[in-house]
Design an enzyme around this catalytic site. Structure first.
Site, short mmCIF file in Angstrom:
data_model
loop_
_atom_site.label_atom_id
_atom_site.label_comp_id
_atom_site.label_asym_id
_atom_site.label_seq_id
_atom_site.Cartn_x
_atom_site.Cartn_y
_atom_site.Cartn_z
N GLY A 189 0.83 -1.20 0.00
CA GLY A 189 0.00 0.00 0.00
C GLY A 189 0.86 1.25 0.00
O GLY A 189 1.94 1.30 -0.60
N SER A 190 0.41 2.27 0.74
CA SER A 190 1.03 3.59 0.63
C SER A 190 2.41 3.72 1.26
O SER A 190 3.08 4.73 1.03
CB SER A 190 0.09 4.64 1.26
OG SER A 190 -1.11 4.71 0.53
N VAL A 191 2.87 2.73 2.04
CA VAL A 191 4.26 2.81 2.53
C VAL A 191 5.23 2.70 1.37
O VAL A 191 6.43 2.95 1.51
CB VAL A 191 4.60 1.73 3.60
CG1 VAL A 191 3.95 2.05 4.92
CG2 VAL A 191 4.24 0.34 3.13
N LYS A 230 4.90 4.52 -1.43
CA LYS A 230 4.91 5.79 -2.17
C LYS A 230 6.26 6.51 -2.17
O LYS A 230 6.64 7.10 -3.20
CB LYS A 230 3.81 6.72 -1.64
CG LYS A 230 2.41 6.25 -2.06
CD LYS A 230 1.30 7.04 -1.38
CE LYS A 230 -0.07 6.54 -1.83
NZ LYS A 230 -1.18 7.14 -1.05
#
Length: 686
Positions: free
Chosen positions: A422-424, A426
């Site tokens: 997920g967003s980790v 980015k």
């Protein structure tokens, strides 16, 4: 006439000489051949005896000894003597090399065979010379005595073996606290004669307390060797289980002995990391022929116990010797010194391991703590877990069933696996975008609303975000507010080929250089992103992106190491010397930019990681909520919640935690307090 007579006489004399010479030669050759054949037959008979010895066909061996020898020992005693010696010294193989044959000086019917013996025993290879005597009757027979086994062994002597038990090396944390050691456990047993008239009722009570079926208890108590006064072991349990031990001791006939056992003080909290030992099985003995394992030895089955088996394993010392009928040592045949296993010191901090496990214990999750400057792994946690002491002491059927049927899969090692980040993820896309100049940190993208698609070719598929935070939609705000749309557009701007090439430079698709085998991270199951939608989703850590938690920690170390990824390690090194796994994946300027932005994720009141803010400690962090569902319209899917954080002023601690099934429990916000607790509990500000 006289001349002819004289000549005939001389020829006759020469003929007789030749005739008798030939006869003598024939007799001589016959005797030589007879003796040679005789010796060959004796040797063949002896070889048959030796072959039977190797096959443990002791009855055949008895048939090959002469009648005089048989009158001195019965077949039953002969067979038992060989069995006792074979089993006692762990005799695997007997190699015999005949050195010479010679006639006995005192009896022409006896042949002496000089031979060298090599015995492969528990104590090693035992070599010695010996002499066998064979008597010719109708066939060759062995003139037997106990000296045929060992030259110094008389008929009334015995062969004994003394075992000097080795110690398996301890596994210790960085502060020398034991994570695995050779300790003691409580061996629960029954003295049959003391069960009394209510034996069946008492066995039911014992069965319930030990979780051992009554049938198993009865089977052990009814073994042929059992006497009423004997202690019959039923099960080994932890000495810490004092309540259960006290209850058992109240039952007539139950007795508790102390027994040596491998002990794991942290129990569930380090089980997946440390692993456990159990008795070696036949297949493992076969696979490790060169390592001298035998039945009854223990071997590392999982975790570091298995990985460092050769280091931790000790080797017992042995002495094989002969004693006379009075039990006095007569001669040592062979001895080997005991060799204790080496201790293994880890970089793990057991207090940090303990804390992270406690924080995640109610969930299925994983956590990694690491020094991002040295690569020392301080904690590796997988939850839920199991108690490795149960495996050492013997699992009950109920417990084994529960472990296998538990929906949270306590036997599954999550820190070893790959997970959707997920967003980790980015910050990785950000680093690649800045490196390829596909992102300008100052430029604001034209994004509004909560969903976006590139064009109508995407059909009903949209990238969504949870926060329309307004303008500017630049890099820092995209990281602070965790903007999926920004990073989807960034990935498309980078392009598939460049994106994949740069991800490979981060080690995706590559084996992690770490002592404990970890799954390879990936950006696509087949190694090639299929289309624009998958590329866009990959930009914010979805698509087919899967990362191992330790690999993710190594990636995050690059933000405090000027763009270079540290190599993680777990075997303690006094020097604390750091090694780089991936050098200059991106520039120091890019690393400083991303670290500055991640600091705002925590410090900014609107940042997704602001709950981790600690006054006086500068933390950089990133949240991540990974959606696990079959399609965009799937409402029954679950979520993984992530949070990664590192102190920035003097980086000593990087912590990443993940919990499964956080949907409707706050997503990544469910995990933030767990990571914060670690930074609050361990002083890393100085």
């Amino acid at each position: 006439m006289n001349f002819l007579s004289n000549k005939l006489y001389k020829n006759k004399k020469l003929g007789l000489f030749v005739f008798f010479t030939v006869i003598i030669l024939i007799v001589f050759i016959s005797i030589f051949w007879w003796n040679k054949t005789k010796a060959t037959l004796a040797k063949e008979a002896f070889n048959s005896y030796v072959n039977a010895w190797n096959k443990k066909d002791f009855k055949f061996m008895y048939d090959m000894i002469d009648e005089d020898s048989k009158s001195k020992i019965s077949e039953l005693d002969f067979v038992q003597r060989y069995k006792n010696i074979h089993n006692g010294i762990g005799l695997k193989k007997v190699d015999v090399e005949v050195k010479s044959l010679e006639k006995n000086k005192y009896d022409k019917d006896i042949e002496n065979i000089n031979f060298e013996v090599t015995m492969d025993t528990t104590a090693g290879k035992l070599k010695f010379f010996n002499v066998a005597q064979l008597r010719k009757n109708k066939s060759w027979k062995i003139i037997w005595s106990s000296k045929m086994i060992f030259p110094e062994l008389d008929n009334e002597d015995k062969v004994w073996i003394n075992t000097l038990n080795s110690k398996r090396g301890e596994i210790k944390d960085r502060n020398n606290k034991a994570l695995a050691l050779d300790g003691t456990a409580a061996e629960i047993g029954i003295i049959p004669g003391k069960l009394g008239n209510e034996s069946e009722k008492l066995k039911e009570e014992i069965s319930k307390l030990l979780q051992v079926p009554v049938e198993d208890i009865n089977k052990k108590l009814s073994a042929s060797y059992v006497q009423q006064y004997m202690f019959i072991p039923i099960k080994t349990i932890s000495k810490d289980d004092k309540e259960k031990i006290d209850s058992l001791l109240k039952i007539p006939g139950v007795m508790v002995n102390e027994k040596k056992a491998r002990v794991y003080p942290l129990k569930e909290k380090a089980a997946h990391l440390v692993g456990y030992v159990q008795a070696i099985n036949a297949d493992e003995i076969e696979k490790n022929k060169d390592s001298d394992y035998k039945n009854g030895d223990v071997v590392g089955k999982t975790g570091l116990e298995k990985i460092y088996e050769k280091v931790l394993r000790g080797k017992n010392g042995y002495e094989i010797y002969i004693v006379n009928k009075d039990g006095k040592k007569k001669k040592t045949l062979i001895s080997t010194a005991v060799k204790n296993g080496e201790d293994l010191k880890l970089t793990i901090d057991s207090d940090m391991q303990n804390l992270l496990y406690e924080e995640l214990s109610k969930d299925a999750g994983a956590a990694v703590a690491m020094n991002p400057k040295t690569g020392e792994v301080l904690a590796l946690v997988s939850t839920p877990s199991y108690n490795p002491n149960d495996f050492v002491m013997g699992l009950s059927q109920d417990l084994w069933k529960n472990l296998n049927e538990d929906k949270k899969k306590p036997l599954y090692n999550r820190f070893q696996s790959n997970l959707c980040p997920g967003s980790v993820f980015k910050p990785v896309t950000a680093a690649i975008g800045l490196k390829t100049k596909s992102i300008d940190e100052e430029v604001s993208k034209n994004i509004s609303g909560l969903k976006w698609q590139k064009d109508k070719s995407w059909g009903s598929y949209f990238v969504t975000r949870v926060d329309d935070y307004g303008q500017p939609t630049n890099l820092i705000n995209a990281l602070v507010h965790s903007d999926n749309i920004y990073f989807a557009q960034a990935a498309l701007n980078i392009g598939k080929d460049k994106f994949q090439t740069e991800l490979e430079k981060f080690g995706l698709g590559e084996k992690i250089p770490f002592e404990y085998g970890m799954s390879k991270s990936q950006f696509d199951a087949d190694g090639d992103i299929k289309d624009e939608i998958q590329l866009a989703d990959s930009g914010y850590g979805q698509g087919e992106i899967l990362l191992n938690p330790l690999h993710l920690a190594a990636i995050y170390s690059s933000f405090v190491n000027s763009g270079s990824m540290i190599k993680p390690y777990i075997k303690y090194d006094e020097t604390g010397k750091a090694e780089i796994w991936k050098n200059n994946v991106f520039s120091k300027e890019i690393a400083d930019t991303i670290l500055k932005d991640l600091t705002q994720v925590v410090e900014s009141p609107g940042g997704t990681g602001h709950e981790a803010y600690i006054s006086g400690l500068n933390l950089a962090g990133k949240t991540g909520t990974a959606e696990i569902k079959l399609s965009q319209s799937d409402v029954n899917g679950t979520e993984l919640g992530w949070f990664a954080a590192v102190n920035t002023d003097n980086p000593k601690l990087l912590v990443i935690a993940m919990a499964q099934d956080v949907k409707e429990r706050g997503g990544s916000h469910y995990v933030i307090p767990m990571v914060k607790k670690v930074f609050e509990s361990f002083n890393v500000a100085k």
